[in-house]
Design a protein around this motif. Structure first.
Motif, PDB file in Angstrom:
ATOM      1  N   UNK A 176       0.831  -1.212   0.000  1.00 51.49           N
ATOM      2  CA  UNK A 176       0.000   0.000   0.000  1.00 51.49           C
ATOM      3  C   UNK A 176       0.862   1.257   0.000  1.00 51.49           C
ATOM      4  N   UNK A 177       2.023   1.185   0.616  1.00 49.10           N
ATOM      5  CA  UNK A 177       2.936   2.334   0.592  1.00 49.10           C
ATOM      6  C   UNK A 177       3.529   2.530  -0.803  1.00 49.10           C
ATOM      7  N   UNK A 178       3.853   1.447  -1.481  1.00 50.63           N
ATOM      8  CA  UNK A 178       4.352   1.552  -2.855  1.00 50.63           C
ATOM      9  C   UNK A 178       3.302   2.177  -3.766  1.00 50.63           C
ATOM     10  N   UNK A 179       2.045   1.819  -3.533  1.00 49.51           N
ATOM     11  CA  UNK A 179       0.967   2.348  -4.364  1.00 49.51           C
ATOM     12  C   UNK A 179       0.818   3.857  -4.178  1.00 49.51           C
ATOM     13  N   UNK A 180       0.889   4.329  -2.929  1.00 46.56           N
ATOM     14  CA  UNK A 180       0.724   5.763  -2.710  1.00 46.56           C
ATOM     15  C   UNK A 180       1.909   6.539  -3.292  1.00 46.56           C
ATOM     16  N   UNK A 181       3.095   5.956  -3.268  1.00 44.69           N
ATOM     17  CA  UNK A 181       4.257   6.613  -3.883  1.00 44.69           C
ATOM     18  C   UNK A 181       4.050   6.738  -5.391  1.00 44.69           C
ATOM     19  N   UNK A 182       3.535   5.684  -6.006  1.00 47.17           N
ATOM     20  CA  UNK A 182       3.311   5.712  -7.453  1.00 47.17           C
ATOM     21  C   UNK A 182       2.162   6.654  -7.806  1.00 47.17           C
ATOM     22  N   UNK A 183       1.122   6.687  -6.969  1.00 45.13           N
ATOM     23  CA  UNK A 183       0.032   7.641  -7.213  1.00 45.13           C
ATOM     24  C   UNK A 183       0.577   9.063  -7.229  1.00 45.13           C
ATOM     25  N   UNK A 184       1.454   9.378  -6.273  1.00 40.58           N
ATOM     26  CA  UNK A 184       2.061  10.710  -6.247  1.00 40.58           C
ATOM     27  C   UNK A 184       2.846  10.979  -7.528  1.00 40.58           C
ATOM     28  N   UNK A 185       3.581   9.964  -7.993  1.00 34.80           N
ATOM     29  CA  UNK A 185       4.352  10.149  -9.219  1.00 34.80           C
ATOM     30  C   UNK A 185       3.511  10.309 -10.459  1.00 34.80           C
TER      31      UNK A 185
END
Length: 323
Positions: free
Chosen positions: A55-64
């Motif tokens: 879930x943390x990887x997903x939020x990082x990618x959403x930001x990108x």
């Protein structure tokens, strides 16, 4: 508040220059490659490198994958960037995000997502776009009809906008202070990610031969992400338990992109003052040397009277000497 600030930023924009960037979108194209090419790829690479939770990887990618934020337009003004290019890039990235965000999320999040798809808040993107374009259009009209008043509005709005960015970051940090207890890896990623985005955007623009002021503009548009949109997507797509371990990342990113911006603005303004002081000193030295040279010639040729008048007066004295 955003609409008022963007109205003041619109007072710097000229319609024919803005249309020129749209007709020949070299700068916009470079910004597009950085915004939706480099930033999601960097987010994906950082997530893999630090081994964060899914879930943390997903939020990082959403930001990108988010489009550029309107804060880049305010910082661009203070860095003497291309305001017409900055605003056109922000508007175009918000429009293109309607299609590019789902595509980028589909490409980069499949490694971690197994449940329901991520919800894209198209209404929030539309509201952001309207809050950007309508005030800018009004500001452009004011600049055209009342240019002197537009300059005063711009001075007030540029300072207010810079303070607004700081206030939003501070208030966000205070309101959501319960979310700060997160893994150190998210802190590290949130700290270095904006620096990487700004740096690569600048280098990419310089690599293709863009002038320095446009390199600064493209760098800002690359590194300044719409963190509010990221927070909205996260709240719509995940439950309360998942939010506890991921919601702080947009706040961390927004704070450190502001830190980068403040460092850049402070360094650039100091450089401008230093450069201006050096330029004024060299101009005075050049003027003194011209006066000195004039006096020396007056001593060598007795027809010169050595006054510090215009060139025409020197020529007149020279003519009298010949006579």
């Amino acid at each position: 508040m955003l609409a008022i600030v963007m109205f003041s930023m619109g007072c710097t924009v000229e319609a024919h220059k803005l249309w020129g960037h749209v007709k020949k979108p070299w700068g916009i194209s470079i910004g597009f490659l950085c915004q939706f090419g480099l930033m999601p790829l960097i987010a994906f690479a950082l997530s893999l490198a630090f081994g964060v939770l899914p879930v943390q990887a997903i939020v990082i990618i959403i930001m990108g994958c988010c489009p550029g934020g309107s804060g880049s337009n305010i910082i661009c003004y203070w860095l003497d960037g291309d305001m017409d290019l900055s605003i056109s890039m922000t508007a175009c990235s918000s429009i293109l995000a309607l299609g590019m965000m789902p595509l980028c999320l589909l490409i980069y999040t499949t490694t971690w997502t197994t449940g329901s798809p991520i919800q894209i808040p198209y209404d929030s993107i539309g509201i952001t776009l309207a809050a950007l374009l309508i005030p800018i259009a009004v500001g452009m009209y004011v600049k055209r009809r009342w240019p002197e008043q537009a300059k005063k509005i711009l001075k007030v709005g540029s300072i207010a906008g810079f303070l607004l960015i700081i206030i939003i970051a501070v208030v966000g940090g205070v309101l959501y202070q319960s979310s700060w207890t997160i893994a150190p890896s998210l802190w590290i990623i949130g700290t270095i990610y904006p620096f990487i985005g700004f740096s690569l955007g600048f280098l990419m623009a310089r690599f293709v031969g863009q002038p320095w002021y446009r390199c600064r503009t493209i760098a800002l548009e690359t590194g300044f992400q719409n963190s509010q949109l990221c927070s909205t997507i996260v709240q719509l797509s995940f439950n309360a338990e998942e939010l506890e371990v991921m919601f702080a990342f947009p706040l961390i990113y927004s704070i450190f992109q502001l830190v980068v911006a403040v460092i850049c603005v402070g360094s650039y303004q100091l450089y401008k003052k230093r450069f201006k002081r050096d330029a004024d000193g060299s101009d005075s030295e050049a003027a003194d040397s011209d006066v000195g040279l004039h006096k020396i010639r007056a001593l060598e040729n007795y027809g010169f009277e050595g006054n510090e008048g215009s060139i025409g007066a020197v020529k007149s004295n020279d003519k009298n000497t010949k006579l």
